[in-house]
Design an enzyme around this catalytic site. Structure first.
Site, PDB file in Angstrom:
ATOM      1  N   HIS A  34      -4.229  -4.772  -0.356  1.00  0.00           N
ATOM      2  CA  HIS A  34      -3.763  -5.069   1.053  1.00  0.00           C
ATOM      3  C   HIS A  34      -3.797  -6.776   0.944  1.00  0.00           C
ATOM      4  O   HIS A  34      -4.165  -7.529   1.294  1.00  0.00           O
ATOM      5  CB  HIS A  34      -5.120  -4.761   2.287  1.00  0.00           C
ATOM      6  CG  HIS A  34      -5.045  -3.479   2.158  1.00  0.00           C
ATOM      7  ND1 HIS A  34      -4.211  -2.853   2.977  1.00  0.00           N
ATOM      8  CD2 HIS A  34      -5.284  -2.157   1.666  1.00  0.00           C
ATOM      9  CE1 HIS A  34      -3.536  -1.833   3.267  1.00  0.00           C
ATOM     10  NE2 HIS A  34      -4.506  -1.305   2.156  1.00  0.00           N
ATOM     11  N   GLU A  39      -2.261  -9.124   3.013  1.00  0.00           N
ATOM     12  CA  GLU A  39      -2.618  -9.607   4.441  1.00  0.00           C
ATOM     13  C   GLU A  39      -4.687  -9.380   5.015  1.00  0.00           C
ATOM     14  O   GLU A  39      -4.607 -10.181   5.857  1.00  0.00           O
ATOM     15  CB  GLU A  39      -2.048  -8.191   5.660  1.00  0.00           C
ATOM     16  CG  GLU A  39      -3.259  -7.213   5.251  1.00  0.00           C
ATOM     17  CD  GLU A  39      -2.748  -5.854   4.729  1.00  0.00           C
ATOM     18  OE1 GLU A  39      -2.126  -6.665   4.263  1.00  0.00           O
ATOM     19  OE2 GLU A  39      -2.650  -4.739   5.516  1.00  0.00           O
ATOM     20  N   CYS A  89       0.947  -1.245   0.344  1.00  0.00           N
ATOM     21  CA  CYS A  89       0.196   0.389  -0.040  1.00  0.00           C
ATOM     22  C   CYS A  89       0.535   0.712  -0.233  1.00  0.00           C
ATOM     23  O   CYS A  89       2.022   1.324  -1.174  1.00  0.00           O
ATOM     24  CB  CYS A  89      -0.890  -0.032   1.208  1.00  0.00           C
ATOM     25  SG  CYS A  89      -1.905   1.290   0.769  1.00  0.00           S
TER      26      CYS A  89
END
Lengths: 253, 195
Positions: free
Chosen positions: B177, B179, B77
């Site tokens: 993202h 994650e 990001c």
């Protein structure tokens, strides 16, 4: 292409999932962590956990729950309910929440939206609006939709966007629990003029309702609870249906 | 294996920490140069405003440390944007690992900015996307994006085509993202840790 999102909402009371009709008459639909993990596996795009009885005492239970969710869920999840300060937000984000949702506290103190957006970034600040049509106007409500405020819904949505909200979670109290469809016109009016995503909530009863809210309603995401909890609609089937209708959704294997 | 997450003022790194825990990887969150240099893998996350983040990195000397790292580095990001040459956000000169600029999405009716939600990738290249389907969906939240360049290893379309992933030598980057991008994101992180 950017997809429309399907978001199951888990209402939490004392660490358990509940869902009532028009926010009253709660029924137990299970363990939120387990349910959240199931939805993530089924292809939910995001999860929302709303702590509907958040009091100071129950705060620790919620933080613990958020931590447990973060350990098993690999999609974004939002936590809401009783959040009224930077410290509340910080505790939830540290416990692993990706976003927080504020509602009554933003109505009481609109400056909180600016403050939170500045401190944590707009991307993690969702502002929830509970709205009801009365006396010919859409009026913002608080306290789980029971208490009318002096705010009109459409200008309030604009105001929170200007203050730095990252997303709007729009729940129509007129349609919530009815299973007769989302509040299409209001959602379209707000989402059509907003530059931030609008999550439509309240009234989902069939797959066609999701088609309507994503096309006529211009919503970026559709949120529902009981129809998912009681398996009246399953997420993989819903997404397949939407794709057949030409609506871009994320399909998982 | 030692994995370091670079600690700085840009946003919530909890999600990255939880993602590593879910795949059973241990990590150290630090801004200490010696710790960073001795790591096998370095993750440089970021959520926030580019100029503020860059100012903080300069103040700590991390703007010199990060581009000189020799082990695999993954910027995500804003971390990815700071590894580029320049960002329009706050008119910021960045670290220049990648030879591309970061620009705001042009305003266009029907496209909300920030670009928020799940979007698909195409033209996948390089080791991080190994084992992924052809057009995987990942989760984005951003208002600025990197141009397409020879270093682009995944393309995404929103208003225009932009670099969803970049790679140059030991530097890897993802705008989305990973994650919180479901099993796809998890696979990308696992691929990075296996480099």
């Amino acid at each position: 292409m950017l997809t429309k999102r399907i978001i199951p909402c888990l209402d939490i009371k004392d660490g358990r999932t509940v869902k009532g009709t028009n926010f009253i008459n709660l029924r137990d639909a299970g363990d939120p962590v387990e349910l959240g993990a199931i939805y993530a596996r089924q292809g939910a795009d995001e999860l929302v956990f709303l702590d509907i009885t958040a009091t100071v005492d129950e705060r620790k239970t919620l933080i613990d729950l958020v931590r447990r969710v973060a350990h098993v869920v690999n999609i974004p999840f939002t936590v809401g309910g009783g959040i009224s300060s930077k410290a509340d937000v910080s505790a939830l984000l540290n416990a692993g929440a990706d976003k927080v949702s504020i509602n009554s506290s933003a109505v009481r103190n609109p400056g909180l939206v600016d403050e939170l957006a500045q401190e944590f970034g707009s991307q993690c600040i969702v502002v929830a609006i509970d709205t009801r049509f009365m006396d010919d106007e859409h009026i913002v409500h608080t306290h789980g939709g029971r208490k009318p405020t002096a705010l009109r819904t459409i200008p309030w949505a604009k105001e929170i966007e200007n203050r730095g909200a990252g997303e709007i979670l729009l729940t129509s109290m007129d349609t919530d629990g009815t299973k007769a469809g989302f509040a299409i016109e209001l959602t379209a009016q707000i989402s059509g003029s907003a530059n931030i995503p609008v999550i439509a909530s309240g009234g989902a009863g069939s797959m066609e309702h999701f088609v309507d809210v994503f096309t006529s309603g211009k919503a970026d995401a559709g949120l529902a609870a009981s129809i998912f909890h009681f398996k009246e609609i399953e997420i993989p089937a819903l997404k397949g249906y939407l794709r057949n209708k030409g609506i871009e959704v994320r399909l998982t294997d | 294996m030692k994995t370091v997450i670079i600690k700085y003022n840009a946003g919530n790194v909890q999600s990255v920490m939880y993602a590593l825990e879910r795949i059973g990887a241990s990590y150290l969150l630090t801004d200490d140069e010696a710790e960073i240099r001795s790591a096998d893998k370095v993750i440089f996350p970021g959520v926030g405003e580019a100029s503020t983040a860059m100012a903080y990195l300069r103040q700590r000397g991390l703007d010199k440390v990060i581009p000189s790292l020799k082990q695999p580095v993954l910027g995500t990001c804003v971390g990815m944007q700071l590894l580029c040459r320049y960002s329009e956000e706050g008119d910021t000169t960045c670290m220049g690992v990648f030879d591309v600029d970061v620009r705001r999405f042009p305003a266009q009716p029907g496209f909300k900015v920030p670009h928020t939600g799940w979007n698909s990738l195409n033209n996948l290249k390089g080791p991080l996307t190994g084992g992924l389907p052809e057009n995987p969906y990942v989760y984005f939240v951003h208002s600025y994006c990197a141009d397409i360049s020879p270093e682009t290893t995944a393309v995404c379309e929103y208003v225009r085509s932009f670099s969803a992933m970049l790679q140059k030598d030991n530097f890897y980057a993802a705008q989305f993202h990973a994650e919180i991008s479901g099993n796809i994101g998890q696979r990308i992180l696992e691929n990075f840790l296996k480099l």
